[in-house]
Design a protein around this motif. Structure first.
Motif, PDB file in Angstrom:
ATOM      1  N   PHE B 175       0.800  -1.227   0.000  1.00 37.11           N
ATOM      2  CA  PHE B 175       0.000   0.000   0.000  1.00 37.11           C
ATOM      3  C   PHE B 175       0.829   1.271   0.000  1.00 37.11           C
ATOM      4  CE2 PHE B 175      -2.715  -3.325   1.802  1.00 37.11           C
ATOM      5  CZ  PHE B 175      -3.724  -3.278   0.843  1.00 37.11           C
ATOM      6  N   ILE B 176       2.050   1.209   0.453  1.00 43.28           N
ATOM      7  CA  ILE B 176       2.773   2.484   0.603  1.00 43.28           C
ATOM      8  C   ILE B 176       3.949   2.618  -0.361  1.00 43.28           C
ATOM      9  CG2 ILE B 176       2.095   2.609   3.028  1.00 43.28           C
ATOM     10  CD1 ILE B 176       4.924   1.921   3.809  1.00 43.28           C
ATOM     11  N   ALA B 177       4.120   1.658  -1.292  1.00 44.67           N
ATOM     12  CA  ALA B 177       5.287   1.727  -2.173  1.00 44.67           C
ATOM     13  C   ALA B 177       4.889   2.044  -3.614  1.00 44.67           C
ATOM     14  CB  ALA B 177       6.092   0.432  -2.102  1.00 44.67           C
ATOM     15  N   ASP B 178       3.747   2.733  -3.783  1.00 44.23           N
ATOM     16  CA  ASP B 178       3.327   3.152  -5.127  1.00 44.23           C
ATOM     17  C   ASP B 178       3.079   1.939  -6.035  1.00 44.23           C
ATOM     18  OD1 ASP B 178       2.581   5.131  -6.911  1.00 44.23           O
ATOM     19  OD2 ASP B 178       4.566   5.230  -7.846  1.00 44.23           O
ATOM     20  N   LEU B 179       2.512   0.905  -5.476  1.00 46.00           N
ATOM     21  CA  LEU B 179       2.317  -0.302  -6.278  1.00 46.00           C
ATOM     22  C   LEU B 179       0.891  -0.368  -6.825  1.00 46.00           C
ATOM     23  CD1 LEU B 179       4.295  -2.822  -4.080  1.00 46.00           C
ATOM     24  CD2 LEU B 179       5.071  -1.453  -6.009  1.00 46.00           C
ATOM     25  N   ILE B 180      -0.074  -0.415  -5.908  1.00 45.32           N
ATOM     26  CA  ILE B 180      -1.447  -0.485  -6.395  1.00 45.32           C
ATOM     27  C   ILE B 180      -2.269   0.711  -5.900  1.00 45.32           C
ATOM     28  CG2 ILE B 180      -1.457  -2.987  -6.680  1.00 45.32           C
ATOM     29  CD1 ILE B 180      -2.782  -3.214  -3.986  1.00 45.32           C
ATOM     30  N   GLN B 185      -1.287  10.142  -3.453  1.00 42.93           N
ATOM     31  CA  GLN B 185      -2.487  10.286  -2.627  1.00 42.93           C
ATOM     32  C   GLN B 185      -2.225   9.960  -1.154  1.00 42.93           C
ATOM     33  OE1 GLN B 185      -5.327   7.719  -4.492  1.00 42.93           O
ATOM     34  NE2 GLN B 185      -5.155   8.749  -6.487  1.00 42.93           N
ATOM     35  N   MET B 186      -0.977   9.700  -0.838  1.00 45.47           N
ATOM     36  CA  MET B 186      -0.645   9.234   0.517  1.00 45.47           C
ATOM     37  C   MET B 186      -0.205  10.401   1.397  1.00 45.47           C
ATOM     38  SD  MET B 186      -0.766   5.874   0.737  1.00 45.47           S
ATOM     39  CE  MET B 186      -1.624   4.907  -0.482  1.00 45.47           C
ATOM     40  N   PRO B 187      -0.273  10.210   2.724  1.00 42.97           N
ATOM     41  CA  PRO B 187       0.244  11.241   3.630  1.00 42.97           C
ATOM     42  C   PRO B 187       1.730  11.490   3.392  1.00 42.97           C
ATOM     43  CG  PRO B 187      -0.770   9.424   4.852  1.00 42.97           C
ATOM     44  CD  PRO B 187      -0.849   9.081   3.423  1.00 42.97           C
ATOM     45  N   GLY B 188       2.191  12.649   3.860  1.00 41.31           N
ATOM     46  CA  GLY B 188       3.555  13.075   3.580  1.00 41.31           C
ATOM     47  C   GLY B 188       4.631  12.089   4.003  1.00 41.31           C
ATOM     48  N   TRP B 189       4.504  11.510   5.188  1.00 40.87           N
ATOM     49  CA  TRP B 189       5.585  10.625   5.659  1.00 40.87           C
ATOM     50  C   TRP B 189       5.710   9.403   4.751  1.00 40.87           C
ATOM     51  CZ3 TRP B 189       5.002   5.537   7.176  1.00 40.87           C
ATOM     52  CH2 TRP B 189       3.688   5.099   7.456  1.00 40.87           C
ATOM     53  N   GLN B 191       5.040   9.405   1.606  1.00 37.95           N
ATOM     54  CA  GLN B 191       5.677   9.863   0.373  1.00 37.95           C
ATOM     55  C   GLN B 191       7.191   9.966   0.515  1.00 37.95           C
ATOM     56  OE1 GLN B 191       3.989  12.883  -2.002  1.00 37.95           O
ATOM     57  NE2 GLN B 191       1.896  12.542  -1.289  1.00 37.95           N
ATOM     58  N   SER B 192       7.659  10.183   1.745  1.00 39.27           N
ATOM     59  CA  SER B 192       9.121  10.242   1.888  1.00 39.27           C
ATOM     60  C   SER B 192       9.730   8.869   2.164  1.00 39.27           C
ATOM     61  CB  SER B 192       9.517  11.245   2.980  1.00 39.27           C
ATOM     62  OG  SER B 192       8.741  11.042   4.139  1.00 39.27           O
ATOM     63  N   VAL B 193       8.978   7.965   2.800  1.00 42.57           N
ATOM     64  CA  VAL B 193       9.515   6.619   3.082  1.00 42.57           C
ATOM     65  C   VAL B 193       9.377   5.710   1.866  1.00 42.57           C
ATOM     66  CG1 VAL B 193       9.212   4.527   4.470  1.00 42.57           C
ATOM     67  CG2 VAL B 193       9.025   6.770   5.556  1.00 42.57           C
ATOM     68  N   GLY B 194       8.219   5.765   1.233  1.00 40.77           N
ATOM     69  CA  GLY B 194       7.874   4.856   0.134  1.00 40.77           C
ATOM     70  C   GLY B 194       8.979   4.638  -0.891  1.00 40.77           C
ATOM     71  N   PRO B 195       9.549   5.716  -1.425  1.00 40.41           N
ATOM     72  CA  PRO B 195      10.541   5.527  -2.496  1.00 40.41           C
ATOM     73  C   PRO B 195      11.804   4.775  -2.075  1.00 40.41           C
ATOM     74  CG  PRO B 195       9.668   7.745  -2.517  1.00 40.41           C
ATOM     75  CD  PRO B 195       9.166   7.107  -1.256  1.00 40.41           C
ATOM     76  N   TRP B 196      11.979   4.547  -0.768  1.00 37.60           N
ATOM     77  CA  TRP B 196      13.154   3.789  -0.325  1.00 37.60           C
ATOM     78  C   TRP B 196      12.874   2.290  -0.211  1.00 37.60           C
ATOM     79  CZ3 TRP B 196      17.790   5.832  -0.434  1.00 37.60           C
ATOM     80  CH2 TRP B 196      17.892   7.219  -0.399  1.00 37.60           C
ATOM     81  N   LEU B 197      11.631   1.900  -0.441  1.00 41.29           N
ATOM     82  CA  LEU B 197      11.278   0.493  -0.249  1.00 41.29           C
ATOM     83  C   LEU B 197      11.635  -0.353  -1.475  1.00 41.29           C
ATOM     84  CD1 LEU B 197       7.819   1.046   1.450  1.00 41.29           C
ATOM     85  CD2 LEU B 197       9.961   0.337   2.538  1.00 41.29           C
ATOM     86  N   PRO B 198      12.001  -1.611  -1.242  1.00 39.11           N
ATOM     87  CA  PRO B 198      12.339  -2.497  -2.374  1.00 39.11           C
ATOM     88  C   PRO B 198      11.196  -2.595  -3.382  1.00 39.11           C
ATOM     89  CG  PRO B 198      12.872  -3.551  -0.292  1.00 39.11           C
ATOM     90  CD  PRO B 198      12.180  -2.276   0.048  1.00 39.11           C
ATOM     91  N   GLY B 199       9.958  -2.629  -2.873  1.00 39.92           N
ATOM     92  CA  GLY B 199       8.804  -2.750  -3.767  1.00 39.92           C
ATOM     93  C   GLY B 199       8.716  -1.573  -4.728  1.00 39.92           C
ATOM     94  N   TYR B 200       9.008  -0.379  -4.208  1.00 43.38           N
ATOM     95  CA  TYR B 200       8.983   0.829  -5.044  1.00 43.38           C
ATOM     96  C   TYR B 200      10.028   0.705  -6.155  1.00 43.38           C
ATOM     97  CZ  TYR B 200       9.045   5.811  -6.235  1.00 43.38           C
ATOM     98  OH  TYR B 200       8.981   7.015  -6.902  1.00 43.38           O
ATOM     99  N   ALA B 201      11.213   0.259  -5.770  1.00 45.11           N
ATOM    100  CA  ALA B 201      12.290   0.124  -6.749  1.00 45.11           C
ATOM    101  C   ALA B 201      11.893  -0.869  -7.843  1.00 45.11           C
ATOM    102  CB  ALA B 201      13.578  -0.330  -6.061  1.00 45.11           C
ATOM    103  N   ILE B 202      11.269  -1.960  -7.444  1.00 38.93           N
ATOM    104  CA  ILE B 202      10.857  -2.966  -8.436  1.00 38.93           C
ATOM    105  C   ILE B 202       9.869  -2.351  -9.417  1.00 38.93           C
ATOM    106  CG2 ILE B 202       9.634  -5.145  -8.782  1.00 38.93           C
ATOM    107  CD1 ILE B 202      10.713  -6.117  -6.139  1.00 38.93           C
ATOM    108  N   ALA B 203       8.857  -1.671  -8.891  1.00 40.83           N
ATOM    109  CA  ALA B 203       7.844  -1.087  -9.759  1.00 40.83           C
ATOM    110  C   ALA B 203       8.476  -0.102 -10.736  1.00 40.83           C
ATOM    111  CB  ALA B 203       6.771  -0.406  -8.921  1.00 40.83           C
ATOM    112  N   GLN B 204       9.422   0.701 -10.239  1.00 42.85           N
ATOM    113  CA  GLN B 204      10.062   1.686 -11.118  1.00 42.85           C
ATOM    114  C   GLN B 204      10.933   1.023 -12.186  1.00 42.85           C
ATOM    115  OE1 GLN B 204       8.992   4.749 -10.964  1.00 42.85           O
ATOM    116  NE2 GLN B 204       7.772   4.075  -9.220  1.00 42.85           N
TER     117      GLN B 204
END
Ligand SMILES: Nc1ncnc2c1ncn2[C@@H]1O[C@H](COP(=O)(O)OP(=O)(O)OP(=O)(O)O)[C@@H](O)[C@H]1O
Ligand SMILES: [Mg+2]
Lengths: 307, 247
Positions: B175-180, B185-189, B191-204
């Motif tokens: 839910f927080i890694a820009d996957l689905i 649309q997410m709260p600020g924190w 948005q700053s944590v999400g891009p550091w997650l492995p799931g985010y990197a995979i999607a990108q």
């Protein structure tokens, strides 16, 4: 004498550290000659599995050395056929797939005919395409045994090969183990059943609390301890009065049988009959039994082998 | 080689015959796609799919590594299979190699299924060259995810524990890694944590070939992140690895 095929020399092994440390083997030495059926006999927790684990290269001893045909365990693995106490089969494979997998691990690739012959020998022929999960416990144990010899090993290492089997299947496995011996293979096995060791093993080592307390043929171990013959009878008599009979050295109940160690069976036996008659108790199935490994264990440790 | 192939075949069969693996790896991803298309698809279904498919792929790759792969290894350990393998003379490298090949094969099959469903039923259009370019991205992502899963298996006490840890890590990222769910649309924190997650990197990583068609400046950073996470996880997993379950 030729050089032993298995050599265990002053091995110490332990698990855990600090307060949790358990010394599982304390200065264990033994050697097994080529072609022997060698038994490790001992109660639960004696260290049997640990000793086999050291041989199999699964456990690193703290000190001492082990040799498999002159090789260190890690190098000697290919010479062993292994059945671990905890049966580790892949439930979702069929019997044939499993045999193919475990032979391949040894870089052995049997033909279909060879696999069929192996399965027939282990009475598993009609189970060849069945999933492991659909086999009974005893059948799984036979698969584990089949795997242990599928790579055509010189030495077969079996950890409690008959523990999950009914008496009939157990005898069938004894025959199989004897046939391995007839083929010239060396077998080392563990058991806590005295009758299994006596029926199967040329030599045994009795192991207790991490130490080997006797080694030799079952007969020589028993003979060396000068254990008295045992009078066995179905009877319920007060042990104190039995112990006081002429010739009686010790008395105990083993199962529902009264057992009396005696130096003079010929005088103790009539005295026992007389005691039973005097107390008005039944006395039947009286027999004189030669001492066995169970008695040897009792004499050596003061405890019964089978709890 | 024959040894390697037999081992690979056996592990592959074990994966395919395990019902829960089949469900989570093949039925669930398609189900996810279908549900999301029905609920959020809107008018521009192919366009939505372009954003959605990389997300679903990333979710599945994460789930595969963190749950399926971690659980399988933990079960091998608990049942004593690893112990029996260790008692054989097969080199550890052969075992590791076979495990990786099988994991990658199953995960790639699953990714291919999702893409095929999106193309066949939802009008997602992708030139063959894009599919080809997506393949190395998927491979790299799977390798990282499987390495993460092996860390989970290394710290989890039992297979139940592995599933629990894997699921927490996976659901969190879902839910927080820009996957689905779009991260904007997410709260600020988040948005700053999400891009550091492995799931985010995979999607990108899978987005350029499957959706945008262009490499963003972020792409390089995410590629690096994936490599670093993957290598770190692999080292940690190797260090944590045990042949035998703790008793
Ligand atoms: N993995 C382990 N971790 C900690 N202690 C262990 C481990 N394995 C065995 N032990 C301990 O080492 C001792 C010897 O155990 P081992 O398994 O060798 O006995 P055994 O003779 O094979 O017993 P059994 O007949 O019950 O199989 C026991 O006290 C046991 O509790
Ligand atoms: Mg044991």
């Amino acid at each position: 004498m030729t050089t032993p095929i298995l050599e265990v020399d002053h091995v110490f092994a332990a698990y855990g550290r600090g307060a949790a440390r358990i010394e599982a083997l304390k200065d264990v030495s033994l050697s097994v000659e080529r072609g022997e059926i060698f038994g490790l006999l001992g109660p639960n927790g004696a260290g049997k599995t640990t000793l086999l684990s050291c041989l199999e290269g699964l456990h690193q001893p703290e000190s001492g050395s082990l040799r498999i045909a002159g090789l260190a365990p890690r190098q000697g693995k290919a010479k062993l056929g292994v059945q671990l106490q905890k049966t580790a089969l892949l439930d979702d494979l069929t019997v044939v797939e499993l045999i193919e997998l475990y032979t391949a691990l040894y870089a052995v690739f049997p033909t279909r005919a060879q696999i069929d012959a192996l399965l027939t020998r282990f009475d598993l022929a009609e189970k060849r395409t069945k999933f492991i999960r659909h086999l009974s416990g005893g059948q799984q144990q036979r698969v584990a045994l089949a795997i242990a010899i599928a790579n055509n090993p010189e030495i077969v290492v079996l950890d409690e090969p008959t523990s999950a089997l009914d008496p009939h299947a157990r005898r069938a496995v004894w025959d199989l183990i004897r046939s391995l011996h007839d083929e010239g293979r060396t077998v080392i096995l563990t058991t806590h059943a005295m009758e299994e060791a006596e029926a199967l093993c040329g030599r045994v080592a009795i192991i207790d609390r991490g130490q080997i307390i006797a080694t030799g043929t079952p007969a020589s171990i028993v003979a060396g301890l000068n254990i008295n013959p045992v009078l066995k009878a179905a009877a319920e008599l007060p042990l104190e009065q039995v112990r006081a009979l002429p010739g009686a050295q010790a008395a105990r109940y083993s199962g529902q049988y009264l057992e009396v160690e005696t130096t003079h069976p010929q005088t103790t036996m009539p005295a026992l009959h007389a005691l039973a008659a005097q107390l008005g108790r039944n006395l039947s199935e009286v027999a004189l039994r030669q001492p066995n490994l169970e008695d040897a264990f009792l004499k050596l440790t003061g405890r019964a082998l089978s709890a | 080689m024959q040894r390697f192939l037999t081992l690979t075949k056996a592990m592959f069969l074990v994966y395919l015959r395990e019902r829960s693996t089949l469900f989570w790896n093949f039925a669930f991803p398609v189900f996810l796609l279908v549900i999301y298309a029905a609920v959020f698809g809107g008018d521009d279904l192919p366009g939505f799919m372009g954003w959605m498919v990389p997300g679903v792929l990333a979710v599945n790759i994460l789930a595969f590594g963190l749950i399926s792969s971690a659980t399988m290894m933990t079960e091998f350990r608990q049942k004593g299979v690893l112990r029996r393998l260790q008692a054989s003379p097969v080199p550890t490298l052969t075992l590791v190699g076979a495990y990786i090949v099988v994991n990658v094969a199953v995960a790639v099959l699953q990714a291919a299924l999702v893409v095929a469903v999106a193309m066949t039923f939802y009008g997602l259009q992708l030139p063959a060259v894009n599919l080809l370019l997506a393949l190395p991205m998927v491979l790299l992502s799977v390798l990282m995810s499987v390495a993460l899963g092996q860390v989970v298996s290394g710290v989890a006490p039992g297979s139940g524990g592995a599933v629990a840890i894997g699921q927490i890590l996976y659901f969190g990222q879902m839910f927080i890694a820009d996957l689905i769910m779009p991260i904007e649309q997410m709260p600020g924190w988040i948005q700053s944590v999400g891009p550091w997650l492995p799931g985010y990197a995979i999607a990108q990583l899978v987005r350029p070939p499957l959706q945008t068609g262009a490499l963003s400046p972020e792409f390089g950073a995410n590629l690096l992140l994936t490599l670093v996470y993957g290598a770190a996880a692999a080292l940690l997993a190797a260090w944590l690895f045990k042949w035998e379950a703790r008793s």
